[in-house]
Write a protein that holds these residues in place. Structure first.
Motif, mmCIF file in Angstrom:
data_model
loop_
_atom_site.group_PDB
_atom_site.id
_atom_site.type_symbol
_atom_site.label_atom_id
_atom_site.label_comp_id
_atom_site.label_asym_id
_atom_site.label_seq_id
_atom_site.Cartn_x
_atom_site.Cartn_y
_atom_site.Cartn_z
ATOM 1 N N VAL A 78 8.753 7.249 -12.957
ATOM 2 C CA VAL A 78 9.118 6.445 -11.787
ATOM 3 C C VAL A 78 9.693 5.106 -12.244
ATOM 4 C CG1 VAL A 78 8.295 5.407 -9.642
ATOM 5 C CG2 VAL A 78 7.247 7.533 -10.480
ATOM 6 N N LEU A 79 10.890 4.812 -11.753
ATOM 7 C CA LEU A 79 11.569 3.557 -12.082
ATOM 8 C C LEU A 79 11.822 2.768 -10.803
ATOM 9 C CD1 LEU A 79 14.316 5.033 -14.444
ATOM 10 C CD2 LEU A 79 12.137 4.024 -15.120
ATOM 11 N N GLY A 80 11.639 1.462 -10.866
ATOM 12 C CA GLY A 80 11.943 0.588 -9.742
ATOM 13 C C GLY A 80 13.223 -0.171 -10.033
ATOM 14 N N PHE A 81 14.005 -0.435 -9.008
ATOM 15 C CA PHE A 81 15.281 -1.131 -9.174
ATOM 16 C C PHE A 81 15.340 -2.380 -8.319
ATOM 17 C CE2 PHE A 81 16.112 3.131 -10.531
ATOM 18 C CZ PHE A 81 16.949 2.958 -11.615
ATOM 19 N N CYS A 82 15.874 -3.441 -8.918
ATOM 20 C CA CYS A 82 16.076 -4.714 -8.237
ATOM 21 C C CYS A 82 17.487 -5.200 -8.518
ATOM 22 C CB CYS A 82 15.105 -5.771 -8.764
ATOM 23 S SG CYS A 82 13.382 -5.402 -8.457
ATOM 24 N N MET B 46 13.155 5.298 -8.021
ATOM 25 C CA MET B 46 13.802 6.548 -8.395
ATOM 26 C C MET B 46 12.812 7.307 -9.257
ATOM 27 S SD MET B 46 17.132 7.358 -10.706
ATOM 28 C CE MET B 46 16.241 7.535 -12.229
ATOM 29 N N ALA B 47 12.712 8.600 -9.054
ATOM 30 C CA ALA B 47 11.830 9.428 -9.873
ATOM 31 C C ALA B 47 12.661 10.502 -10.559
ATOM 32 C CB ALA B 47 10.763 10.072 -9.000
ATOM 33 N N MET B 48 12.303 10.777 -11.800
ATOM 34 C CA MET B 48 13.023 11.814 -12.535
ATOM 35 C C MET B 48 12.054 12.563 -13.434
ATOM 36 S SD MET B 48 15.121 9.525 -15.229
ATOM 37 C CE MET B 48 14.313 8.614 -16.514
ATOM 38 N N ILE B 49 12.408 13.780 -13.746
ATOM 39 C CA ILE B 49 11.605 14.587 -14.653
ATOM 40 C C ILE B 49 11.848 14.073 -16.065
ATOM 41 C CG2 ILE B 49 11.272 16.909 -15.588
ATOM 42 C CD1 ILE B 49 12.264 17.951 -12.848
ATOM 43 N N ASP B 50 10.777 13.949 -16.824
ATOM 44 C CA ASP B 50 10.888 13.470 -18.202
ATOM 45 C C ASP B 50 10.187 14.485 -19.107
ATOM 46 O OD1 ASP B 50 11.407 11.877 -20.383
ATOM 47 O OD2 ASP B 50 9.780 10.467 -19.978
ATOM 48 N N PRO B 51 10.857 15.623 -19.361
ATOM 49 C CA PRO B 51 10.207 16.689 -20.145
ATOM 50 C C PRO B 51 10.103 16.308 -21.624
ATOM 51 C CG PRO B 51 12.485 17.250 -19.758
ATOM 52 C CD PRO B 51 12.221 15.970 -19.000
ATOM 53 N N PRO B 52 9.214 16.983 -22.343
ATOM 54 C CA PRO B 52 9.148 16.745 -23.787
ATOM 55 C C PRO B 52 10.485 17.099 -24.438
ATOM 56 C CG PRO B 52 7.310 18.098 -23.050
ATOM 57 C CD PRO B 52 8.256 17.984 -21.899
ATOM 58 N N ARG B 53 10.770 16.497 -25.564
ATOM 59 C CA ARG B 53 12.019 16.795 -26.273
ATOM 60 C C ARG B 53 12.040 18.255 -26.687
ATOM 61 N NH1 ARG B 53 12.840 11.414 -29.972
ATOM 62 N NH2 ARG B 53 13.017 10.008 -28.194
ATOM 63 N N ALA B 54 13.244 18.801 -26.777
ATOM 64 C CA ALA B 54 13.436 20.228 -27.046
ATOM 65 C C ALA B 54 12.823 20.667 -28.375
ATOM 66 C CB ALA B 54 14.921 20.571 -27.013
ATOM 67 N N ASN B 55 12.780 19.788 -29.356
ATOM 68 C CA ASN B 55 12.281 20.191 -30.677
ATOM 69 C C ASN B 55 10.764 20.097 -30.814
ATOM 70 O OD1 ASN B 55 12.218 17.405 -30.619
ATOM 71 N ND2 ASN B 55 13.029 17.135 -32.677
ATOM 72 N N THR C 289 0.833 -1.202 0.000
ATOM 73 C CA THR C 289 0.000 0.000 0.000
ATOM 74 C C THR C 289 0.872 1.257 0.000
ATOM 75 O OG1 THR C 289 -1.780 -1.150 1.148
ATOM 76 C CG2 THR C 289 -1.791 1.258 1.267
ATOM 77 N N LYS C 290 1.891 1.296 0.853
ATOM 78 C CA LYS C 290 2.801 2.446 0.912
ATOM 79 C C LYS C 290 3.561 2.606 -0.406
ATOM 80 C CE LYS C 290 3.627 2.433 5.888
ATOM 81 N NZ LYS C 290 4.628 2.197 6.941
ATOM 82 N N PHE C 291 4.018 1.486 -0.954
ATOM 83 C CA PHE C 291 4.745 1.513 -2.216
ATOM 84 C C PHE C 291 3.868 2.079 -3.330
ATOM 85 C CE2 PHE C 291 5.572 -0.443 -6.294
ATOM 86 C CZ PHE C 291 6.922 -0.226 -6.468
ATOM 87 N N ASN C 292 2.653 1.557 -3.458
ATOM 88 C CA ASN C 292 1.744 2.025 -4.508
ATOM 89 C C ASN C 292 1.402 3.499 -4.324
ATOM 90 O OD1 ASN C 292 1.618 -0.400 -5.905
ATOM 91 N ND2 ASN C 292 -0.068 -1.161 -4.664
ATOM 92 N N LYS C 293 1.180 3.912 -3.084
ATOM 93 C CA LYS C 293 0.868 5.315 -2.823
ATOM 94 C C LYS C 293 2.038 6.209 -3.238
ATOM 95 C CE LYS C 293 -0.439 8.573 0.734
ATOM 96 N NZ LYS C 293 -0.228 8.971 2.098
ATOM 97 N N SER C 294 3.251 5.812 -2.875
ATOM 98 C CA SER C 294 4.440 6.609 -3.211
ATOM 99 C C SER C 294 4.642 6.702 -4.718
ATOM 100 C CB SER C 294 5.691 5.999 -2.582
ATOM 101 O OG SER C 294 5.625 6.052 -1.195
ATOM 102 N N SER C 295 4.554 5.570 -5.410
ATOM 103 C CA SER C 295 4.786 5.599 -6.851
ATOM 104 C C SER C 295 3.696 6.387 -7.575
ATOM 105 C CB SER C 295 4.926 4.188 -7.420
ATOM 106 O OG SER C 295 3.762 3.437 -7.197
ATOM 107 N N MET C 296 2.436 6.277 -7.127
ATOM 108 C CA MET C 296 1.347 7.036 -7.749
ATOM 109 C C MET C 296 1.504 8.540 -7.470
ATOM 110 S SD MET C 296 -0.466 4.924 -9.432
ATOM 111 C CE MET C 296 -2.116 5.490 -9.658
ATOM 112 N N GLU C 297 1.947 8.879 -6.269
ATOM 113 C CA GLU C 297 2.157 10.286 -5.927
ATOM 114 C C GLU C 297 3.243 10.902 -6.808
ATOM 115 O OE1 GLU C 297 3.725 12.795 -2.079
ATOM 116 O OE2 GLU C 297 2.454 11.050 -1.710
ATOM 117 N N LEU C 298 4.343 10.185 -6.982
ATOM 118 C CA LEU C 298 5.425 10.685 -7.834
ATOM 119 C C LEU C 298 4.976 10.795 -9.287
ATOM 120 C CD1 LEU C 298 8.337 8.640 -6.259
ATOM 121 C CD2 LEU C 298 8.107 11.136 -6.222
#
Length: 117
Positions: A37-41, A74-83, A21-30
């Motif tokens: 949002v990327l998960g690592f194993c 890990m969460a990162m910004i994924d903006p549209p491409r510059a062009n 529940t905490k995991f899903n809430k965190s990933s949905m919030e991000l």
């Protein structure tokens, strides 16, 4: 299996319904904030079966995908491409109606069309 770094120690953590529940809430919030949002194993592989220089193939998977240990998000910004804004402007000036289609997760907001035009 899940490991959690707490106060400098690595502790085995159960993956129970409370954790899920905490995991899903965190990933949905991000994702809801527009973050990718990327998960690592990780997994320890047999050195005999997977020596240094082994050619891993993710098309025809030749390595184990079970017994993985989740290590975090890990969460990162994924903006549209510059062009993109220039391409949208050119289409509009040519009389083409621009429609935005995305394959992103439903909780991830679309980039503002104003930032693309």
């Amino acid at each position: 299996m899940l490991f959690n770094l707490i106060e400098g120690e690595i502790k085995d953590m159960p993956v129970d319904s409370e954790y899920r529940t905490k995991f899903n809430k965190s990933s949905m919030e991000l994702a809801g904030m527009g973050e990718r949002v990327l998960g690592f194993c990780h997994s320890f592989l047999d050195k005999e079966k997977f020596p240094k220089g082994f050619a891993f193939d993710n098309e025809e998977v030749n390595f184990p995908l079970d017994e993985l240990t989740f290590v975090g998000l890990m969460a990162m910004i994924d903006p549209p491409r510059a062009n993109v804004p220039e391409a949208v402007a050119k289409c509009k000036s040519a009389g083409i109606k621009v429609i935005m289609v995305t394959g992103d997760h439903p909780s991830q907001p679309l980039p503002s069309p104003r930032t693309l035009a």
